[in-house]
Design a protein around this motif. Structure first.
Motif, PDB file in Angstrom:
ATOM      1  N   GLU A 158      37.501 -14.293   8.503  1.00 10.72           N
ATOM      2  CA  GLU A 158      36.180 -14.896   8.309  1.00 10.72           C
ATOM      3  C   GLU A 158      35.281 -13.994   7.468  1.00 10.72           C
ATOM      4  O   GLU A 158      34.609 -14.453   6.534  1.00 10.72           O
ATOM      5  N   PHE A 159      35.254 -12.714   7.795  1.00 12.74           N
ATOM      6  CA  PHE A 159      34.346 -11.812   7.100  1.00 12.74           C
ATOM      7  C   PHE A 159      34.814 -11.494   5.679  1.00 12.74           C
ATOM      8  O   PHE A 159      33.996 -11.427   4.758  1.00 12.74           O
ATOM      9  N   LEU A 160      36.104 -11.287   5.497  1.00  3.78           N
ATOM     10  CA  LEU A 160      36.604 -10.871   4.183  1.00  3.78           C
ATOM     11  C   LEU A 160      36.852 -12.040   3.241  1.00  3.78           C
ATOM     12  O   LEU A 160      36.772 -11.878   2.017  1.00  3.78           O
ATOM     13  N   MET A 161      37.146 -13.223   3.770  1.00  3.05           N
ATOM     14  CA  MET A 161      37.459 -14.365   2.919  1.00  3.05           C
ATOM     15  C   MET A 161      36.305 -15.355   2.802  1.00  3.05           C
ATOM     16  O   MET A 161      36.343 -16.252   1.959  1.00  3.05           O
ATOM     17  N   MET A 162      35.268 -15.179   3.622  1.00  4.37           N
ATOM     18  CA  MET A 162      34.125 -16.087   3.583  1.00  4.37           C
ATOM     19  C   MET A 162      32.801 -15.356   3.376  1.00  4.37           C
ATOM     20  O   MET A 162      31.734 -15.966   3.388  1.00  4.37           O
ATOM     21  N   ASP A 163      32.875 -14.037   3.184  1.00  5.80           N
ATOM     22  CA  ASP A 163      31.675 -13.222   2.964  1.00  5.80           C
ATOM     23  C   ASP A 163      30.651 -13.410   4.085  1.00  5.80           C
ATOM     24  O   ASP A 163      29.441 -13.422   3.854  1.00  5.80           O
ATOM     25  N   ARG A 164      31.138 -13.542   5.315  1.00  4.17           N
ATOM     26  CA  ARG A 164      30.225 -13.772   6.424  1.00  4.17           C
ATOM     27  C   ARG A 164      29.520 -12.475   6.818  1.00  4.17           C
ATOM     28  O   ARG A 164      30.090 -11.382   6.674  1.00  4.17           O
ATOM     29  N   VAL A 165      28.286 -12.595   7.264  1.00  3.34           N
ATOM     30  CA  VAL A 165      27.466 -11.447   7.647  1.00  3.34           C
ATOM     31  C   VAL A 165      27.283 -11.447   9.162  1.00  3.34           C
ATOM     32  O   VAL A 165      27.003 -12.494   9.765  1.00  3.34           O
ATOM     33  N   ALA A 166      27.435 -10.291   9.780  1.00  2.63           N
ATOM     34  CA  ALA A 166      27.214 -10.146  11.214  1.00  2.63           C
ATOM     35  C   ALA A 166      25.903  -9.423  11.468  1.00  2.63           C
ATOM     36  O   ALA A 166      25.609  -8.403  10.826  1.00  2.63           O
ATOM     37  N   THR A 167      25.104  -9.945  12.374  1.00  4.14           N
ATOM     38  CA  THR A 167      23.948  -9.196  12.852  1.00  4.14           C
ATOM     39  C   THR A 167      24.450  -8.037  13.706  1.00  4.14           C
ATOM     40  O   THR A 167      25.609  -8.003  14.136  1.00  4.14           O
ATOM     41  N   ALA A 168      23.555  -7.090  13.976  1.00  9.56           N
ATOM     42  CA  ALA A 168      23.950  -5.968  14.821  1.00  9.56           C
ATOM     43  C   ALA A 168      24.355  -6.440  16.219  1.00  9.56           C
ATOM     44  O   ALA A 168      25.335  -5.947  16.789  1.00  9.56           O
ATOM     45  N   ALA A 169      23.637  -7.424  16.748  1.00  7.23           N
ATOM     46  CA  ALA A 169      23.964  -7.925  18.088  1.00  7.23           C
ATOM     47  C   ALA A 169      25.352  -8.560  18.105  1.00  7.23           C
ATOM     48  O   ALA A 169      26.153  -8.324  19.021  1.00  7.23           O
TER      49      ALA A 169
END
Length: 238
Positions: A158-169
């Motif tokens: 999800e993060f590497l193929m969709m450029d998704r951003v995670a909040t710190a929480a």
């Protein structure tokens, strides 16, 4: 201390602090040297952070420098520095702590943070590896090695193929980072962690880290080097 580009290095009370500034040519090369030199320093712990109470995000790249990165010889040198940065950071047997202020750790910054044993962040920090949208390249600086190790393959996709951003929480919830606190409390939280680590037998602490490092080193040999080669090939072809 050696010249590491826009990286400030201090050593106090057995703790080496690496504060990273804008990513330009000398700084990218400096990253390849600073973690190697940390191996041989008298420091017992390493804190990785950013200048001016931030970390490394896309806004911290010198885009004029990036525009000069053309041709096989230039890219080969760049990838060699990236490989050395990842190799020396994940083989360092001294405990490493990432102290991440907003805007957070992104692209190379995310890899630098995740190469650490502990990631403590301000609550308003975010995390991502937007190589696809930012550079049009695969994540050759360690993302393909470090994200799956922390959050598992499904979330890493999800993060590497969709450029998704995670909040710190969210990053805490999914195991990407260890702790998120108000920005004004971050220094004190990291200091408490340092004192906790110092309370253990140092040789045993280092041996524990060396054992845990074997997982990342194995992935580096089987995945990391191949991904860097793919990034270099794509970079030259752009």
């Amino acid at each position: 201390m050696a010249d590491y580009g826009q990286i400030d290095v201090t050593l106090e009370n057995d703790v080496m602090t690496i504060a990273i500034g804008a990513i330009d040519g000398p700084t990218h090369a400096g990253l390849a040297r600073i973690f190697r030199d940390a191996h041989h320093s008298s420091a017992k712990l390493v804190v990785v952070t950013g200048r001016d109470r931030k970390f490394v995000s896309p806004a911290d790249y010198d885009h004029d420098w990036i525009a000069t990165l053309q041709g096989y010889d230039t890219i080969e040198h760049l990838m060699r520095d990236a490989e050395d940065t990842l190799r020396y950071s994940i083989t360092l047997d001294k405990p490493m702590i990432a102290k991440v202020y907003a805007p957070g750790a992104h692209q190379l910054g995310a890899s630098l943070a995740m190469a650490c044993d502990f990631v403590y962040a301000a609550e308003d920090a975010t995390f991502s590896d937007p190589h696809l949208s930012g550079f049009g390249l695969p994540p050759g600086d360690g993302g393909a090695v470090l994200w799956p190790a922390r959050v598992g393959m499904a979330r890493a996709r999800e993060f590497l193929m969709m450029d998704r951003v995670a909040t710190a929480a969210e990053a805490v919830d999914i195991g990407l980072i260890n702790k998120a606190v108000p920005a004004e409390d971050l220094d004190a939280e990291v200091d408490r962690l340092i004192e906790k680590l110092k309370s253990f037998d140092y040789s045993s602490l280092r041996m524990t880290k060396k054992s845990l490092n074997q997982y990342a080193q194995h992935s580096f040999l089987t995945v990391g080097q191949a991904t860097m080669a793919r990034e270099a090939t794509r970079f030259v072809g752009k």
